[in-house]
Design a protein around this motif. Structure first.
Motif, PDB file in Angstrom:
ATOM      1  N   UNK A 139       0.804  -1.228   0.000  1.00 45.60           N
ATOM      2  CA  UNK A 139       0.000   0.000   0.000  1.00 45.60           C
ATOM      3  C   UNK A 139       0.837   1.278   0.000  1.00 45.60           C
ATOM      4  N   UNK A 140       1.983   1.261   0.657  1.00 45.84           N
ATOM      5  CA  UNK A 140       2.858   2.440   0.700  1.00 45.84           C
ATOM      6  C   UNK A 140       3.411   2.799  -0.674  1.00 45.84           C
ATOM      7  N   UNK A 141       3.358   1.876  -1.615  1.00 38.57           N
ATOM      8  CA  UNK A 141       3.879   2.125  -2.964  1.00 38.57           C
ATOM      9  C   UNK A 141       3.088   3.214  -3.680  1.00 38.57           C
ATOM     10  N   UNK A 142       1.823   3.385  -3.327  1.00 45.42           N
ATOM     11  CA  UNK A 142       0.998   4.412  -3.963  1.00 45.42           C
ATOM     12  C   UNK A 142       1.668   5.777  -3.798  1.00 45.42           C
ATOM     13  N   UNK A 143       2.228   6.025  -2.630  1.00 47.23           N
ATOM     14  CA  UNK A 143       2.902   7.305  -2.364  1.00 47.23           C
ATOM     15  C   UNK A 143       4.402   7.244  -2.616  1.00 47.23           C
ATOM     16  N   UNK A 144       5.031   6.142  -2.235  1.00 51.29           N
ATOM     17  CA  UNK A 144       6.500   6.069  -2.233  1.00 51.29           C
ATOM     18  C   UNK A 144       7.100   5.263  -3.380  1.00 51.29           C
ATOM     19  N   UNK A 145       6.268   4.595  -4.171  1.00 51.52           N
ATOM     20  CA  UNK A 145       6.774   3.734  -5.231  1.00 51.52           C
ATOM     21  C   UNK A 145       7.079   2.340  -4.692  1.00 51.52           C
ATOM     22  N   UNK A 146       7.187   1.408  -5.591  1.00 52.36           N
ATOM     23  CA  UNK A 146       7.475   0.024  -5.205  1.00 52.36           C
ATOM     24  C   UNK A 146       8.901  -0.092  -4.698  1.00 52.36           C
ATOM     25  N   UNK A 147       9.121  -0.996  -3.757  1.00 50.61           N
ATOM     26  CA  UNK A 147      10.480  -1.212  -3.268  1.00 50.61           C
ATOM     27  C   UNK A 147      11.331  -1.871  -4.358  1.00 50.61           C
ATOM     28  N   UNK A 148      12.649  -1.791  -4.234  1.00 49.92           N
ATOM     29  CA  UNK A 148      13.506  -2.478  -5.201  1.00 49.92           C
ATOM     30  C   UNK A 148      13.184  -3.972  -5.213  1.00 49.92           C
ATOM     31  N   UNK A 149      13.247  -4.565  -6.381  1.00 49.06           N
ATOM     32  CA  UNK A 149      12.975  -5.990  -6.507  1.00 49.06           C
ATOM     33  C   UNK A 149      14.163  -6.804  -6.017  1.00 49.06           C
ATOM     34  N   UNK A 150      13.844  -7.962  -5.475  1.00 49.17           N
ATOM     35  CA  UNK A 150      14.867  -8.964  -5.186  1.00 49.17           C
ATOM     36  C   UNK A 150      15.160  -9.690  -6.506  1.00 49.17           C
ATOM     37  N   UNK A 151      16.385 -10.148  -6.689  1.00 48.70           N
ATOM     38  CA  UNK A 151      16.720 -10.913  -7.895  1.00 48.70           C
ATOM     39  C   UNK A 151      15.844 -12.158  -7.991  1.00 48.70           C
ATOM     40  N   UNK A 152      15.661 -12.827  -6.873  1.00 53.60           N
ATOM     41  CA  UNK A 152      14.802 -14.002  -6.784  1.00 53.60           C
ATOM     42  C   UNK A 152      14.445 -14.186  -5.307  1.00 53.60           C
ATOM     43  N   UNK A 153      13.579 -15.127  -4.991  1.00 52.60           N
ATOM     44  CA  UNK A 153      13.134 -15.277  -3.602  1.00 52.60           C
ATOM     45  C   UNK A 153      14.247 -15.567  -2.592  1.00 52.60           C
ATOM     46  N   UNK A 154      15.388 -16.097  -3.021  1.00 54.19           N
ATOM     47  CA  UNK A 154      16.441 -16.398  -2.062  1.00 54.19           C
ATOM     48  C   UNK A 154      17.000 -15.142  -1.406  1.00 54.19           C
ATOM     49  N   UNK A 155      16.789 -13.973  -2.015  1.00 57.20           N
ATOM     50  CA  UNK A 155      17.246 -12.702  -1.433  1.00 57.20           C
ATOM     51  C   UNK A 155      16.227 -12.082  -0.485  1.00 57.20           C
ATOM     52  N   UNK A 156      15.018 -12.590  -0.467  1.00 61.75           N
ATOM     53  CA  UNK A 156      13.932 -12.034   0.337  1.00 61.75           C
ATOM     54  C   UNK A 156      14.059 -12.528   1.770  1.00 61.75           C
ATOM     55  N   UNK A 157      14.228 -11.616   2.744  1.00 57.70           N
ATOM     56  CA  UNK A 157      14.357 -12.051   4.145  1.00 57.70           C
ATOM     57  C   UNK A 157      13.176 -12.876   4.647  1.00 57.70           C
ATOM     58  N   UNK A 158      12.001 -12.690   4.064  1.00 55.27           N
ATOM     59  CA  UNK A 158      10.837 -13.487   4.488  1.00 55.27           C
ATOM     60  C   UNK A 158      11.011 -14.958   4.169  1.00 55.27           C
ATOM     61  N   UNK A 159      11.876 -15.260   3.225  1.00 54.65           N
ATOM     62  CA  UNK A 159      12.080 -16.657   2.823  1.00 54.65           C
ATOM     63  C   UNK A 159      13.115 -17.363   3.700  1.00 54.65           C
ATOM     64  N   UNK A 160      13.686 -16.662   4.654  1.00 54.78           N
ATOM     65  CA  UNK A 160      14.751 -17.227   5.488  1.00 54.78           C
ATOM     66  C   UNK A 160      14.237 -17.884   6.757  1.00 54.78           C
ATOM     67  N   UNK A 161      12.943 -18.097   6.864  1.00 56.78           N
ATOM     68  CA  UNK A 161      12.382 -18.728   8.070  1.00 56.78           C
ATOM     69  C   UNK A 161      12.798 -20.162   8.172  1.00 56.78           C
TER      70      UNK A 161
END
Length: 161
Positions: A139-161
């Motif tokens: 939702x914050x992207x409407x004002x601030x723009x989308x965050x930088x993309x990860x190259x793939x899911x292995x870079x996403x901290x949410x995937x490190x669980x």
């Protein structure tokens, strides 16, 4: 009864399987109906605007049961030869944004191109560079723009669980 993984047959639509792409307005498809309400609302608003531009959205994947996500991950391991390579393309059930209903896979390419250009206005952001079909609500992207993309899911901290 064999597990979905061992059966090696695609799970039923009630688990979120989408054998044929559906529209974002298809409440009869569990993959659409079980999306997070805020994501679904943003997706439907974007799809309506895109339709005015002559672009039709299709949902190729949305909400998925943990069992279906496990089946997809097992299929990816088989296809890519290892869990380490598969995780670049398919998350595990405990890390997948699809299982929580917070991710949607959009097609065809014209819809993805439209979202790439206009999705930020709806808070819809491509998260992974290697998955141009995968969108999540920011939702914050409407004002601030989308965050930088990860190259793939292995870079996403949410995937490190």
């Amino acid at each position: 009864m064999p597990s979905l993984e061992s059966a090696r047959t695609r799970p039923p639509q009630s688990h979120g399987a989408v054998p044929d792409p559906v529209t974002p307005f298809d409440d009869g498809a569990a993959a659409v109906a079980n999306l997070d309400p805020a994501l679904l609302s943003a997706l439907r608003r974007a799809a309506t605007a895109a339709a005015a531009d002559g672009v039709e959205f299709r949902v190729n994947g949305g909400w998925r049961s943990p069992e279906y996500q496990e089946w997809l991950f097992a299929e990816a391991v088989s296809r890519y030869g290892s869990a380490a390579e598969a995780i670049r393309w398919v998350a595990t059930p405990d890390t997948s944004a699809h299982v929580s209903g917070h991710a949607v896979d959009v097609g065809p390419s014209a819809a993805r191109a439209w979202l790439s250009e206009h999705g930020t206005a709806y808070g819809l952001c491509q998260i992974y560079r290697n998955e141009p079909w995968h969108y999540e609500l920011r939702p914050e992207a409407v004002e601030a723009g989308c965050p930088p993309m990860y190259a793939d899911p292995t870079e996403d901290p949410r995937m490190q669980r």
